[in-house]
Design an enzyme around this catalytic site. Sequence first.
Site, mmCIF file in Angstrom:
data_model
loop_
_atom_site.group_PDB
_atom_site.id
_atom_site.type_symbol
_atom_site.label_atom_id
_atom_site.label_comp_id
_atom_site.label_asym_id
_atom_site.label_seq_id
_atom_site.Cartn_x
_atom_site.Cartn_y
_atom_site.Cartn_z
ATOM 1 N N PRO A 2 0.816 -1.217 0.000
ATOM 2 C CA PRO A 2 0.000 0.000 0.000
ATOM 3 C C PRO A 2 0.851 1.269 0.000
ATOM 4 O O PRO A 2 1.538 1.562 0.966
ATOM 5 C CB PRO A 2 -0.821 -0.122 1.289
ATOM 6 N N GLU A 3 0.827 1.960 -1.103
ATOM 7 C CA GLU A 3 1.395 3.307 -1.175
ATOM 8 C C GLU A 3 0.221 4.249 -1.350
ATOM 9 O O GLU A 3 -0.926 3.852 -1.147
ATOM 10 C CB GLU A 3 2.409 3.390 -2.329
ATOM 11 N N LYS A 58 0.637 7.936 3.239
ATOM 12 C CA LYS A 58 0.179 6.570 3.478
ATOM 13 C C LYS A 58 -0.591 6.428 4.781
ATOM 14 O O LYS A 58 -1.040 5.336 5.120
ATOM 15 C CB LYS A 58 1.382 5.612 3.484
ATOM 16 N N HIS A 120 -5.356 -13.412 10.133
ATOM 17 C CA HIS A 120 -4.484 -12.367 10.659
ATOM 18 C C HIS A 120 -5.261 -11.140 11.156
ATOM 19 O O HIS A 120 -4.754 -10.020 11.120
ATOM 20 C CB HIS A 120 -3.459 -11.957 9.598
ATOM 21 N N ARG A 140 1.876 -9.176 8.455
ATOM 22 C CA ARG A 140 3.231 -8.907 8.941
ATOM 23 C C ARG A 140 3.303 -7.938 10.118
ATOM 24 O O ARG A 140 4.386 -7.630 10.602
ATOM 25 C CB ARG A 140 4.103 -8.405 7.795
ATOM 26 N N ARG A 193 19.305 18.877 -0.118
ATOM 27 C CA ARG A 193 19.713 17.564 0.372
ATOM 28 C C ARG A 193 21.055 17.168 -0.234
ATOM 29 O O ARG A 193 21.416 17.615 -1.322
ATOM 30 C CB ARG A 193 18.660 16.503 0.005
ATOM 31 N N ARG A 303 16.789 -3.356 -0.353
ATOM 32 C CA ARG A 303 15.637 -3.745 -1.169
ATOM 33 C C ARG A 303 16.031 -3.642 -2.624
ATOM 34 O O ARG A 303 17.198 -3.762 -2.969
ATOM 35 C CB ARG A 303 14.420 -2.899 -0.851
#
Length: 320
Positions: A2-3, A58, A120, A140, A193, A303
């Site tokens: 889910p984004e 989110k 779950h 999870r 940044r 990732r």
Amino acid sequence: MPELPEVEVVRRGLDQWVSGRTIASAEVLHPRAVRRNAGELSDQLKGREIRSAERRGKYLWLPLGDEGTHDRSEAADEHLTGPETDLGVGEHSAGEALLAHLGMSGQLLVIEPDAPLEKHLRVRIGFADGGPDLRFVDQRTFGHVLVAPMIVPARPPGAVAFRPVPEPVAHIAPDPFEDVFDDAEFAARLRRRRTGIKRALLDQSLISGVGNIYADEALWRARLHWARPTETLSTKKIAELLAAARAVMNEALGEGGTSFDSLYVNVNGESGYFDRSLAVYGRRDEPCRRCGTPIRREAFMNRSSYSCPRCQPRPRDARP
DNA sequence: AGAGCTACCTGGGTGC
DNA sequence: TGCACCCAGGTAGCTC
């Protein structure tokens, strides 16, 4: 995963199916799902009306109507829990909300009370009208739900914004679909940044709602390698990237909007219906939709990053 | 202060 | 068939 688009699909479903309803009960089946306020959720929710469904990035939340009685003295409790709940200058209390983050695998389901309990199932919320439950299901357990005070951040990161949000959401930036998102301010902060562009895109305090999938897709559309140093990006290129991020998330939302039926708020954990539209994510060795070059997968932040070696050449001054 | 790393978690998949 | 391992990744919290 889910984004932003997937969470927005859920928000719309919740707005349709639980707004205006009064909570009768809340049962916590797994303590991790509610973080610190394990035993309190039922007391906090019982008898309160869900007003609407809101979202930033989110996170999503359900603003709650006032408690029927104030004999538990919520305000006094808040002050006893420590400085993190104190409201700073320029902030004021604006009620409470049931806040949710789906994490990796969380689902919020609107489902008939007599339906079998999911394997779950973590939190089960019942309603006074006897209608469908709101169930939080999360394999999870990276997700959570909790009751949080609403505040109006005095100086939110990255934008001029006075929109009330739950206290745990105050530290993240607006998402690019919010009116309060400031494109120029985003570009300025991004250029200050000293990191790679993908790392910056995933930093929710700079821009919220973008996760690993849509970061890769936006970067492909903008023909940027994920390790491109942020300070080398022109304002024009940043605008292009932002437009790409909005476009890909908007398209995903368009396809997700058709995915749930009348009594089911569906989070398709694997992006399901939008899979077919992805240009790079999960497409290792498959041809780039622009130039046919096989898509590469690279390790990044424990990732994966997917990109086209030809459309998105690795910069010499790459930053991990 | 900003940057970057790791723990957290479980089921599906893979290799032996 | 079993078992060990790897992988997926958002975020809090930690170090430097």
